[in-house]
Design an enzyme around this catalytic site. Structure first.
Site, mmCIF file in Angstrom:
data_model
loop_
_atom_site.group_PDB
_atom_site.id
_atom_site.type_symbol
_atom_site.label_atom_id
_atom_site.label_comp_id
_atom_site.label_asym_id
_atom_site.label_seq_id
_atom_site.Cartn_x
_atom_site.Cartn_y
_atom_site.Cartn_z
ATOM 1 N N LYS A 107 0.825 -1.040 0.058
ATOM 2 C CA LYS A 107 0.125 -0.048 -0.001
ATOM 3 C C LYS A 107 0.686 1.282 0.036
ATOM 4 C CE LYS A 107 -4.279 -1.815 1.708
ATOM 5 N NZ LYS A 107 -4.044 -3.200 1.747
HETATM 6 C C1 LIG Z 1 -4.602 -4.545 1.419
HETATM 7 C C2 LIG Z 1 -3.978 -5.599 1.153
HETATM 8 C C3 LIG Z 1 -4.175 -6.815 0.220
HETATM 9 C C4 LIG Z 1 -5.584 -6.762 -0.514
HETATM 10 O O1 LIG Z 1 -5.107 -6.002 -1.740
HETATM 11 P P1 LIG Z 1 -6.272 -5.503 -2.676
HETATM 12 O O2 LIG Z 1 -5.675 -4.483 -3.516
HETATM 13 O O3 LIG Z 1 -7.505 -4.782 -1.543
HETATM 14 O O4 LIG Z 1 -7.027 -6.641 -3.257
HETATM 15 C C5 LIG Z 1 -3.473 -7.941 0.535
HETATM 16 N N1 LIG Z 1 -2.571 -8.086 1.359
HETATM 17 C C6 LIG Z 1 -2.067 -7.037 2.102
HETATM 18 C C7 LIG Z 1 -1.028 -7.417 3.112
HETATM 19 C C8 LIG Z 1 -2.720 -5.835 1.965
HETATM 20 O O5 LIG Z 1 -2.608 -4.972 3.088
#
Ligand SMILES: *Cc1c(COP(=O)(O)O)cnc(C)c1O
Length: 443
Positions: A107
């Site tokens: 993220k």
């Molecule tokens: C947010 C997140 C996901 C999911 O990602 P999306 O783009 O919402 O499908 C998977 N793994 C981790 C560690 C995350 O923080």
């Protein structure tokens, strides 16, 4: 670059409008009107480019001349300042590590790029922009870090007291400068309700320019397409069909992969890997989209019962974009590119153990779901070479990983050192009038 809403293809928006608004008023999702593939010459010389350099080329292809090259280059190079290495496990499968950013999860890519883009578009405004975020943990940390010291932007983060992990809390409450944290005596839903009320409040909106750092902001999606190209660049054997296995919750990561494919990246197939929250794998199998309440799992960042990017993904496969309905042809188109698999916590724990035993690699529960899905896909597609997106560092889920493997997991220094910093947060009852007075006093 122009964008439209998945609920109305007739009205076009500029990138600036889409980024600062986050969501169109009709409750749809912003999506680029056209996506033009990168030239063959780009792919021929990709191995000579650094990660920021190739990211800049991809950003230019998506954004076009809306932002002058010099400015766009600065934004991209500033945001993409850490690596995304591909680590081979065996001849058929490798891991794309997306956790080398400041908060140890993918993220960071979205949050860092979005903050710089927002700051750029906000430059001409005389008034500062105040971003409100309600968080249940991880998103708040990435957003706080991404916007830290961003000129012209202040961030207020609301989190539920006692319901985020101690390290997550430190990520929200130790930065200072333009980042403020409010510890709400209530649940995540209370935090979210307070933020929603603020956006609707006339008094607040008259005096403060409010915005959200929503996870479905198009500015978060764009940089997530960069690392698919970076992974391809690092592939030794580019002749085999390439598949990406993507541990998914809200499906932003997978949607960014689809964007990369539209930009010409030679991807053969995508794998939507989920935990027990298997709405999308169910949809791919049956053609029926049945969102439901999420259930708690050990890969909790994927505990999503109604993925917010679903209609954005769907719109990429519609012969003609029509609001909120699933045609048979759309489902068929989508199945050509995406397969879905879902796994229980028990199977995921076994995979974490298998990956450690077979490859001496420590994987977090989200990545392990991706591993399982890739291996299952490869039993029927043995010729494919697969890349698993490892979305978080195993130390972010330290309790689960340590108990499953019976080992100690090191916490990287940038996270560990937060533990010693003092927490600074305003405590507040879950009441909108208190939040409103706070904002009016502060800004
Ligand atoms: C947010 C997140 C996901 C999911 O990602 P999306 O783009 O919402 O499908 C998977 N793994 C981790 C560690 C995350 O923080």
């Amino acid at each position: 670059m122009k964008l439209y809403s998945t609920n109305n293809t007739e009205v076009l928006f500029s990138l600036k409008e889409a980024v600062l608004k986050g969501l169109p008023d009709d409750n749809g999702l912003f999506i680029p009107q056209t996506i033009t593939p990168l030239p063959t010459s780009f792919f021929e010389s990709i191995e000579q480019l650094s990660f920021p350099e190739l990211s800049f080329e991809v950003a230019k292809a998506i954004i076009g001349d809306v932002i002058p090259e010099h400015d766009l280059k600065e934004i991209v190079f500033d945001a993409i300042n850490f690596d995304a290495p591909v680590i081979p496990l065996d001849n058929d499968c490798a891991v794309l590590e997306l956790f080398h950013g400041p908060t140890l999860a993918f993220k960071d890519f979205g949050a860092r790029f979005m903050s710089r883009l927002m700051s750029y578009f906000n430059k001409a405004e005389s008034k500062e922009l105040v971003i409100l975020v309600a968080t249940s943990g991880d998103t708040g940390g990435a957003v706080a870090s991404g916007f830290y010291k961003t000129p012209g932007i202040k961030v207020v983060i609301l989190y539920p007291s006692g319901r985020v992990s101690p390290l997550q809390e430190k990520q929200l409450t130790t930065l200072g400068h333009n980042i403020s944290a409010i510890e709400v005596d209530g649940s995540f839903d209370d935090c979210q309700a307070m933020v929603k009320s603020a956006f609707l409040d006339k008094d607040l909106n008259r005096v403060i320019r409010l915005s959200s750092a929503n996870s479905i902001n198009i500015a978060r999606l764009i940089p997530q397409s960069f690392y698919y190209f970076e992974a391809y660049k690092q592939l030794k054997d580019k002749s085999r069909p390439l598949v990406f296995s993507i541990p998914s919750g809200n499906f932003g990561n997978l949607t960014a992969g689809l964007l990369a494919k539209r930009l010409g990246l030679p991807v053969d197939h995508f794998i939507a890997a989920t935990n027990a929250n298997d709405i999308v794998p169910q949809f791919l199998a049956s053609g029926e989209y049945n969102p439901k309440a999420s259930v708690a799992t050990i890969s909790n960042a994927m505990d999503v019962g109604n993925p917010s990017n679903f209609y954005r993904m769907l719109s990429l496969y519609m012969d003609k974009v029509t609001p909120v309905q699933v045609e048979r042809s759309t489902w068929n188109n989508m199945k050509q590119d995406i397969s879905g698999y879902a796994y229980s916590d028990e199977t995921t724990r076994k995979a974490i153990q298998e990956i450690k035993e077979k490859y001496d690699y420590v994987m977090d529960p989200h990545g392990a779901v991706g591993y399982l899905a890739l291996k299952e896909y490869q039993t029927i597609h043995p010729n494919a070479t697969g890349i698993i997106l490892e979305t978080a560092h195993p130390s972010k889920f330290i309790d689960e990983v340590e108990s499953t493997l019976d080992i100690k997991v090191d916490i990287p220094e940038r996270l560990a050192k937060l533990a010693e910093l003092p927490k600074e947060a305003t405590t507040m009852k879950a009441q909108f009038d208190l939040f409103k007075s706070y904002l009016l006093e502060k800004f």
